[in-house]
Scaffold this motif. Sequence first.
Motif, short mmCIF file in Angstrom:
data_model
loop_
_atom_site.label_atom_id
_atom_site.label_comp_id
_atom_site.label_asym_id
_atom_site.label_seq_id
_atom_site.Cartn_x
_atom_site.Cartn_y
_atom_site.Cartn_z
N ASP A 186 0.84 -1.19 0.00
CA ASP A 186 0.00 0.00 0.00
C ASP A 186 0.88 1.24 0.00
N ARG A 187 0.24 2.38 -0.23
CA ARG A 187 0.93 3.64 -0.07
C ARG A 187 1.19 3.90 1.42
N ALA A 188 2.24 4.65 1.65
CA ALA A 188 2.57 5.00 3.04
C ALA A 188 1.69 6.16 3.50
N ILE A 189 1.36 6.17 4.79
CA ILE A 189 0.69 7.32 5.40
C ILE A 189 1.47 7.69 6.65
N ASN A 190 1.46 8.99 7.01
CA ASN A 190 2.17 9.41 8.21
C ASN A 190 1.32 9.15 9.45
N THR A 191 1.92 9.36 10.60
CA THR A 191 1.23 9.06 11.85
C THR A 191 0.04 9.99 12.08
N ALA A 193 -2.05 11.07 9.72
CA ALA A 193 -3.16 10.45 8.98
C ALA A 193 -3.62 9.17 9.65
N GLN A 194 -2.69 8.41 10.18
CA GLN A 194 -3.04 7.15 10.85
C GLN A 194 -3.88 7.42 12.08
N ASN A 195 -3.54 8.45 12.83
CA ASN A 195 -4.31 8.78 14.03
C ASN A 195 -5.71 9.28 13.70
N ARG A 196 -5.87 9.82 12.49
CA ARG A 196 -7.20 10.25 12.06
C ARG A 196 -8.03 9.08 11.58
N GLY A 197 -7.40 7.92 11.42
CA GLY A 197 -8.11 6.75 10.96
C GLY A 197 -8.15 6.62 9.46
N ASP A 198 -7.27 7.33 8.74
CA ASP A 198 -7.25 7.24 7.27
C ASP A 198 -6.83 5.85 6.84
N THR A 199 -7.42 5.37 5.76
CA THR A 199 -7.02 4.08 5.19
C THR A 199 -5.83 4.29 4.26
N ARG A 200 -5.12 3.20 4.02
CA ARG A 200 -3.96 3.25 3.13
C ARG A 200 -4.39 2.96 1.70
N PRO A 201 -4.27 3.93 0.79
CA PRO A 201 -4.64 3.69 -0.61
C PRO A 201 -3.72 2.64 -1.23
N GLU A 202 -4.20 2.05 -2.30
CA GLU A 202 -3.40 1.05 -3.01
C GLU A 202 -2.27 1.73 -3.77
N ILE A 236 9.31 12.44 -16.68
CA ILE A 236 9.47 11.35 -15.73
C ILE A 236 8.62 11.61 -14.49
N THR A 237 7.58 10.83 -14.31
CA THR A 237 6.68 10.98 -13.17
C THR A 237 7.44 10.75 -11.86
N SER A 238 7.25 11.65 -10.90
CA SER A 238 7.90 11.52 -9.61
C SER A 238 7.17 10.48 -8.76
N PHE A 239 7.93 9.55 -8.20
CA PHE A 239 7.36 8.59 -7.26
C PHE A 239 7.29 9.26 -5.89
N ASN A 240 6.36 10.22 -5.76
CA ASN A 240 6.24 11.00 -4.54
C ASN A 240 4.99 10.61 -3.78
N THR A 241 4.49 11.53 -2.96
CA THR A 241 3.33 11.22 -2.12
C THR A 241 2.10 10.83 -2.93
N ALA A 242 1.99 11.35 -4.15
CA ALA A 242 0.82 11.04 -4.97
C ALA A 242 0.85 9.62 -5.50
N VAL A 243 2.05 9.01 -5.57
CA VAL A 243 2.19 7.67 -6.13
C VAL A 243 2.44 6.62 -5.05
N THR A 244 3.36 6.92 -4.13
CA THR A 244 3.74 5.95 -3.09
C THR A 244 3.37 6.41 -1.69
N GLY A 245 2.90 7.65 -1.56
CA GLY A 245 2.58 8.18 -0.24
C GLY A 245 3.75 8.86 0.45
N THR A 246 4.92 8.88 -0.20
CA THR A 246 6.10 9.48 0.42
C THR A 246 7.06 9.99 -0.64
N ASN A 247 7.80 11.06 -0.30
CA ASN A 247 8.86 11.55 -1.18
C ASN A 247 10.14 10.74 -1.07
N GLN A 248 10.19 9.82 -0.14
CA GLN A 248 11.41 9.03 0.08
C GLN A 248 11.70 8.08 -1.08
N THR A 249 10.74 7.89 -1.97
CA THR A 249 10.91 6.98 -3.10
C THR A 249 11.22 7.71 -4.41
#
Length: 546
Positions: A186-191, A193-202, A236-249
């Motif tokens: 799944d995509r990554a979510i930060n803490t 979003a997790q505390n708000r109860g957000d689901t992890r998108p595919e 070249i599409t960035s694998f950022n928060t919109a794709v993987t949920g994080t800029n670390q990728t």
Amino acid sequence: MQNFWLNSLLYSPAILGLFIVLVPAMGSEVPVNQVPTTNQPSSFSNAENIGQVTSVSQLSDVKPTDWAFQALQSLVERYGCIAGYPNQTYRGNRALTRYEFAAGLNACLDQINQLIATSTADLVKKEDLATLQKLQEEYTAELQTVRGQVDALEARNATLESQQFSTTTQLRGEAIFALAGAFGSDRAINTDAQNRGDTRPELDENVIFADRVRLNFDSSFTGKDRLRVRLQARNITSFNTAVTGTNQTRLGFDVNESNDVSVSALFYRFPLSDSTTFNIATEGLEYIDEVPVLSRNFDSSGSGAVSRFGRYNPIYRAAEGPGIIINQKFNDALTLTAGYVVPSGVGNDPANGRGIFNGSYSALGQLTFQPTSELSLAFTYVNAYYTDGSGVTGSTGTAFANNPFNGARTSVNNYSVTGNYKLSSKFTITAWGSYANAQAENTAVARSNAEIWNWAVQLGFPDLGREGNFGGIVFGVPPYVADNQFVNGNNRRQDDDISYHLEAFYRYKLNDNIAITPGLITILNPEGNSNNSNIYVGVVRTTFTF
């Protein structure tokens, strides 16, 4: 330069046989549009090493076997009319052919004709004129052939000069073909979003095939300066928060601009003195252009690490755009660098909160110490200000690290130490550690502090497998917020866990112009949240340089 080539080409045995074929080959070694720059030796330096041969006996390939040799030797030593190579050889140990001899004779004829034309005929002896007449009669056929070749060469040289791209500008190009894909549950979510109860998108796992093209026009007007104009297009599409949920990728060469061509860099570098260089830019200036980042073989987007974080210390990503950078070299071991850069789109805008001095900016100071050829150290400080609070870590870390105060105006003091050690010609190690203290500056927000850390180790393996190849391993911790006094609702923008970055790549050099680099990136605990699944990015980067 022209006189040297005409004389030496005529004397070369190989060239006399294949005159027209070898001229382009020589042209490839010394391009007519070569522009010397301060960071690259001049391509014309070979011509400066050419010496004048004043005796036929200095040419080790020429054998004194008959009267003609003795006669020409006397003429050459008296009038200095043969130019040769520094080692006095002509690629092979063999006797002088009649055509080669005719070339030398033709050179002496030209030299004496020039003396006569310039009213210095009294320097030419009658005996020498008689000798020349006898030699001309002996080698009439060969002289006619040589002179025809000279005429053809001069015509070709005139064509090259009239059709060359520029006498001051050199074109350098790079094209990247990238095959890449991100993989994971799944995509990554930060803490938060997790505390708000957000689901992890595919996670979007489709493989992409994209490109980036750069054309650099490097001009020099003094031989020591450089004006660079860069045209760029990329999709070249960035694998950022919109794709993987994080800029670390993110990849080290991404951004999708639909292949629209733009001027992505425009700067001029020139020396203020023998030890001081000045660089001023209206667009696209990066600190890595002039600041020693010490991540040798990793820092290039076209040939280095495949990830954004893995290329070099994120402290150098404080800003990119208009600015100045000054380098002061005290000696071979100590260099001081100072720079001031504002983000693109800010420096050319006179609106309130923008411009060169009234908006976002970064100011850098670095002391680089290189006590030996194997060891280099850099101590770096950056003071930066972001009007929208974003960009603190150059889109390399967690969302909290890149925007610690949720859009509030942010000032940052960033400190870093980087070291590089060359253990051998086949193994290098680079390591850095950075600490940043960020402060919220909005009057509507209580003054808050955030502590941001990151570190990494780069292991380099030059010439792995064969000369020109390179293997690299990067392991580290992308920027994360260790402590933050800013409270957003009921949540503090602070990372509960530490993310780890592991990367391996191998650059395989097919030839001088093409290299293929497969690489794999693994992010553990993405977005500083151990509840997220690991994310993987696979890349095959093919780089063409010309």
